[in-house]
Design a protein around this motif. Structure first.
Motif, PDB file in Angstrom:
ATOM      1  N   ASP A 164       0.863  -1.177   0.000  1.00  0.00           N
ATOM      2  CA  ASP A 164       0.000   0.000   0.000  1.00  0.00           C
ATOM      3  C   ASP A 164       0.902   1.231   0.000  1.00  0.00           C
ATOM      4  N   HIS A 165       0.343   2.395   0.285  1.00  0.00           N
ATOM      5  CA  HIS A 165       1.109   3.641   0.143  1.00  0.00           C
ATOM      6  C   HIS A 165       2.246   3.763   1.149  1.00  0.00           C
ATOM      7  N   ARG A 166       2.276   2.925   2.207  1.00  0.00           N
ATOM      8  CA  ARG A 166       3.327   3.052   3.213  1.00  0.00           C
ATOM      9  C   ARG A 166       4.200   1.813   3.339  1.00  0.00           C
ATOM     10  N   THR A 167       4.121   0.895   2.398  1.00  0.00           N
ATOM     11  CA  THR A 167       4.931  -0.318   2.455  1.00  0.00           C
ATOM     12  C   THR A 167       6.403  -0.019   2.239  1.00  0.00           C
ATOM     13  N   ILE A 168       7.250  -0.598   3.081  1.00  0.00           N
ATOM     14  CA  ILE A 168       8.691  -0.560   2.866  1.00  0.00           C
ATOM     15  C   ILE A 168       9.149  -1.974   2.488  1.00  0.00           C
ATOM     16  N   PRO A 169      10.279  -2.119   1.791  1.00  0.00           N
ATOM     17  CA  PRO A 169      10.659  -3.433   1.244  1.00  0.00           C
ATOM     18  C   PRO A 169      10.788  -4.529   2.293  1.00  0.00           C
ATOM     19  N   HIS A 170      11.227  -4.196   3.497  1.00  0.00           N
ATOM     20  CA  HIS A 170      11.455  -5.185   4.543  1.00  0.00           C
ATOM     21  C   HIS A 170      10.179  -5.944   4.906  1.00  0.00           C
ATOM     22  N   HIS A 196      16.763  -1.854   8.387  1.00  0.00           N
ATOM     23  CA  HIS A 196      17.564  -3.078   8.324  1.00  0.00           C
ATOM     24  C   HIS A 196      18.463  -3.198   9.553  1.00  0.00           C
ATOM     25  N   ASN A 197      19.086  -2.111   9.956  1.00  0.00           N
ATOM     26  CA  ASN A 197      19.984  -2.146  11.106  1.00  0.00           C
ATOM     27  C   ASN A 197      19.232  -2.355  12.410  1.00  0.00           C
ATOM     28  N   LEU A 198      18.026  -1.791  12.510  1.00  0.00           N
ATOM     29  CA  LEU A 198      17.224  -1.977  13.715  1.00  0.00           C
ATOM     30  C   LEU A 198      16.513  -3.332  13.724  1.00  0.00           C
ATOM     31  N   GLY A 199      16.253  -3.865  12.508  1.00  0.00           N
ATOM     32  CA  GLY A 199      15.588  -5.163  12.412  1.00  0.00           C
ATOM     33  C   GLY A 199      14.141  -5.154  12.850  1.00  0.00           C
ATOM     34  N   ARG A 200      13.462  -4.003  12.689  1.00  0.00           N
ATOM     35  CA  ARG A 200      12.098  -3.911  13.179  1.00  0.00           C
ATOM     36  C   ARG A 200      11.154  -3.257  12.153  1.00  0.00           C
ATOM     37  N   PRO A 201      10.833  -3.925  11.076  1.00  0.00           N
ATOM     38  CA  PRO A 201       9.808  -3.381  10.178  1.00  0.00           C
ATOM     39  C   PRO A 201       8.469  -3.346  10.901  1.00  0.00           C
ATOM     40  N   PRO A 202       7.660  -2.323  10.671  1.00  0.00           N
ATOM     41  CA  PRO A 202       6.404  -2.192  11.428  1.00  0.00           C
ATOM     42  C   PRO A 202       5.379  -3.282  11.132  1.00  0.00           C
ATOM     43  N   ARG A 203       5.461  -3.881   9.943  1.00  0.00           N
ATOM     44  CA  ARG A 203       4.534  -4.962   9.588  1.00  0.00           C
ATOM     45  C   ARG A 203       5.335  -6.114   8.992  1.00  0.00           C
ATOM     46  N   ARG A 204       4.700  -7.266   8.867  1.00  0.00           N
ATOM     47  CA  ARG A 204       5.395  -8.420   8.312  1.00  0.00           C
ATOM     48  C   ARG A 204       4.427  -9.256   7.482  1.00  0.00           C
ATOM     49  N   LEU A 205       4.962  -9.839   6.415  1.00  0.00           N
ATOM     50  CA  LEU A 205       4.178 -10.686   5.528  1.00  0.00           C
ATOM     51  C   LEU A 205       4.036 -12.083   6.115  1.00  0.00           C
ATOM     52  N   VAL A 206       2.830 -12.655   6.038  1.00  0.00           N
ATOM     53  CA  VAL A 206       2.579 -14.020   6.490  1.00  0.00           C
ATOM     54  C   VAL A 206       1.773 -14.758   5.429  1.00  0.00           C
ATOM     55  N   VAL A 207       1.906 -16.087   5.443  1.00  0.00           N
ATOM     56  CA  VAL A 207       1.020 -16.948   4.670  1.00  0.00           C
ATOM     57  C   VAL A 207      -0.113 -17.384   5.587  1.00  0.00           C
ATOM     58  N   LEU A 208      -1.331 -17.326   5.108  1.00  0.00           N
ATOM     59  CA  LEU A 208      -2.483 -17.800   5.860  1.00  0.00           C
ATOM     60  C   LEU A 208      -3.002 -19.084   5.231  1.00  0.00           C
TER      61      LEU A 208
END
Length: 321
Positions: A204-210, A236-248
């Motif tokens: 969406d409009h706020r997605t980052i690659p991580h 990448h250095n912090l290792g904390r993307p705000p969202r994460r992709l999952v398979v359901l």
């Protein structure tokens, strides 16, 4: 742009983002099994095609894209992104260079905005950018296919198969040598199984690659500056993307698949609970049953049972917390 292959027997036209090609040709699971076994083809002629020529094309693209392409060997396929100044994904390009021209296919309808951005960044570089969608179409041969790529202007060889850039006027004739067709629904089911994100679906409009695992396939972490790199490096250095992709893995007793945008909640909170994410893509897989991809908040428990809309779903991690 309506594909001539919609005139093939059994073709049922797709809607929405994939309008213009066939959703299926009458047997969704058979079409999936055919692709999984390395035979048949998929009509992707609704996708945009962009070309870049000129002797500076690779060094110039290297300055703009997330991928290392300044020394890209001919025929080597790569994925790359264009980010906003804040690191949000704006475009996803599927590239190959043939030694004189860089070819890219992109999401349907996005090629105009991409070409406009690229042209605005030419300055004094010796490059020429063109929207070649009217002249060239994309078709996909699955991994293991023995069909000939003869007649293609360029070929992207990937672990998933070959993407062919073919003259649009020759598409129907060339397709006769590729075997039986499979629709975009079969292609999408295998994409979800492979956990491959798609612009406008997993983004969406706020997605980052991580967040969607593009850091692994479309971002080079050791290359020089490009727009949005600061966000990429920081997260990448912090290792904390705000969202994460999952398979359901969806409850197979439900007849309706949750659509793109359906809210995802913790099953323990019930259908009135606070959303923790949303469904990005869903499909019926010939082996896995009903499956989906979803973006959820980073801190969503990885072992939690979720509700995709009203459908119970088990969760499989793609991007770790």
């Amino acid at each position: 742009m309506r594909s001539p292959l919609l005139s093939l027997p059994g073709a049922v036209a797709a809607e929405g983002a994939d309008e213009g090609v066939a959703a299926h040709y009458g047997d969704l699971f058979r079409e999936q099994r055919r692709l999984a076994s390395g035979s048949g083809f998929v009509d992707l002629s609704h996708r945009g095609v962009v070309t870049v020529t000129g002797e500076d094309r690779l060094t110039w693209l290297h300055l703009l894209l997330t991928q290392h392409v300044s020394e890209l060997p001919p025929q080597q396929a790569v994925e790359a992104l264009v980010l906003s100044p804040h690191g949000h994904v704006e475009h996803a390009l599927y590239l190959v260079d043939d030694g004189t021209t860089t070819w890219a296919h992109v999401e349907p309808g996005t090629q105009g905005a991409l070409v406009a951005y690229l042209e605005s960044m030419v300055f004094f570089h010796r490059v020429k950018v063109a929207d070649a969608t009217a002249e060239y179409a994309v078709a996909h041969l699955p991994a293991g296919s023995t069909a000939s790529a003869e007649g293609a202007a360029a070929v992207r060889e990937t672990p998933w198969g070959r993407d062919l850039f073919v003259p649009r006027a020759d598409l129907a004739g060339l397709a006769r040598g590729w075997g039986e067709p499979a629709g975009i629904w079969a292609y999408e089911a295998l994409r979800i199984e492979a956990r491959r994100p798609r612009l406008g679906f997993e983004t969406d409009h706020r997605t980052i690659p991580h967040e969607v695992d593009w850091l692994r396939t479309a971002v080079h972490l050791q290359k020089g500056c490009y727009r949005g790199q600061e966000t990429v490096a920081r997260v990448h250095n912090l290792g904390r993307p705000p969202r994460r992709l999952v398979v359901l893995h969806l409850d197979g007793t439900e007849e309706v698949l949750p659509p793109h945008g359906a809210e995802v909640r913790l099953a323990a909170d019930g259908p009135e609970g606070r959303p923790v994410g949303f469904v990005t893509s869903s499909a019926r897989h010939h082996e896995l049953g009903p499956v989906a991809l979803a973006l959820v908040k980073r801190n969503t428990p990885v072992d939690a049972v979720l509700l995709a809309g009203t459908v119970p779903a088990g969760q499989e991690v793609v991007v770790p917390q």
